[in-house]
Design a protein around this motif. Structure first.
Motif, short mmCIF file in Angstrom:
data_model
loop_
_atom_site.label_atom_id
_atom_site.label_comp_id
_atom_site.label_asym_id
_atom_site.label_seq_id
_atom_site.Cartn_x
_atom_site.Cartn_y
_atom_site.Cartn_z
N ARG A 271 4.32 1.11 1.84
CA ARG A 271 4.33 0.13 2.93
C ARG A 271 4.16 -1.28 2.38
N TYR B 115 0.87 -1.17 0.00
CA TYR B 115 0.00 0.00 0.00
C TYR B 115 0.91 1.22 0.00
N SER C 228 1.66 -11.33 9.23
CA SER C 228 2.43 -10.21 8.66
C SER C 228 2.82 -10.48 7.22
N GLY C 229 1.89 -11.03 6.44
CA GLY C 229 2.12 -11.27 5.03
C GLY C 229 2.98 -12.46 4.70
N THR D 297 -5.73 -8.84 1.73
CA THR D 297 -4.91 -8.21 0.70
C THR D 297 -4.43 -9.26 -0.31
N GLY E 202 -2.75 -9.56 6.47
CA GLY E 202 -2.54 -9.50 5.03
C GLY E 202 -3.37 -10.49 4.23
N GLY F 213 -5.25 -7.77 10.24
CA GLY F 213 -4.09 -7.04 9.75
C GLY F 213 -2.95 -7.91 9.28
N ILE G 285 3.23 -4.95 2.45
CA ILE G 285 2.31 -5.77 3.25
C ILE G 285 2.65 -7.25 3.14
#
Length: 287
Positions: A16, A13, A215-216, A44, A41, A39, A18
């Motif tokens: 940042r 994003y 965290s992705g 996303t 990811g 949050g 991700i």
């Protein structure tokens, strides 16, 4: 068989990052659940795999070809997505909403053909919405609205269906209603379903394949038995949990009892006082 994969995928994003260097494969004809804390990811990743977002680096490959380099209509004939909390214009009926799923097959502003109308009728019936076909979508219950949107996705006649938390804000009965429907569509039509799921026990019960993300980064991937483990729950969700077999299915049930930061001496153990023995007993039972 694998048709859908990611290759060294980065998602960002603005500045940042991700998701970094993501390499996953979605089993064909199975239900895959993406799980992780808020949050992490997962949504996303789903949006990028469904071509709603563009990657910063790498590719999403469908049959070996980057979906971000294919035309929108061509991709829409191969995969459909139901975003989180979709909204329909006021007064739009179920049949009218479902007919939007035929857009990829129409030329210009052409009207629907007989074949399109038959597919719309089939999608409405397949999702159990036949009695509500002429009812405005905004007059339906939460579960009924979700089924109407799923019917629209079905009308696209795609082999792959993406859903972003399809049971969000639904009560328990409507959650089961939607999940049972997805299971039925998978089994009856061999559709590949990829969904972000908030409830771990729902994911374990309805998915064949799970991908746990923090965290992705993928921290666990495989069957529910391989992913719903105390170690992965600790790493991904920061919880301590007992993992026990569902008495009906034998699939794993996650029973959180503490934050992972809590001292081990403060854990509440079972009557036998041996957490490891309980896991071994469950495994020996063939769960």
């Amino acid at each position: 068989m694998i048709r859908l994969t990611t290759s060294d995928l980065d998602i960002a994003y603005e500045d940042r990052l991700i998701v970094q260097n993501l390499n996953i494969a979605i089993p064909q004809g199975k239900i895959t659940a993406l799980v992780g804390a808020n949050g992490s990811g997962k949504s996303t990743i789903l949006k990028t795999m469904a071509r709603i977002m563009n990657p910063a680096k790498g590719n999403v490959l469908l049959d070996g070809k980057s979906i971000h380099k294919q035309s929108t209509k061509e991709v829409a004939k191969q995969l459909a997505i139901l975003p989180q909390n979709p909204t329909a214009p006021d007064g739009l009926t179920v049949s009218e909403l479902v007919s939007y799923g035929r857009f990829p097959y129409q030329k210009g502003f052409g009207s629907m053909k007989k074949e399109d109308r038959e597919i719309v009728k089939w999608a409405v019936e397949a999702t159990g919405m036949g009695d509500f076909a002429d009812r405005p979508v905004d007059h339906l219950s939460g579960g009924q609205r979700q089924r109407a949107w799923i019917a629209m996705a079905l009308a696209q006649e795609t082999d792959i269906l993406f859903l972003d938390e399809p049971t969000t804000f639904l009560d328990m009965a409507h959650q089961l209603e939607v999940l049972h429907l997805l299971k039925k569509l998978n089994e009856a039509n061999n559709r590949t379903i990829v969904m972000v799921v908030h409830d771990l026990n729902h994911a374990a019960r309805y998915a064949h394949h799970m991908i746990a993300i923090k965290s992705g980064v993928v921290k666990g991937e495989g069957t529910p038995l391989e992913v719903i483990t105390p170690e992965i729950m600790r790493e991904v969700f920061n919880i301590e949990a007992d993992i026990v077999p569902d008495p009906r299915t034998g699939l794993p049930l996650c029973l959180p009892f503490a934050l992972a930061a809590q001292p081990l001496a403060d854990r509440v153990m079972g009557n036998d006082g041996n957490e490891q023995d309980r896991r071994e007993e469950w495994t020996a039972a063939g769960a």
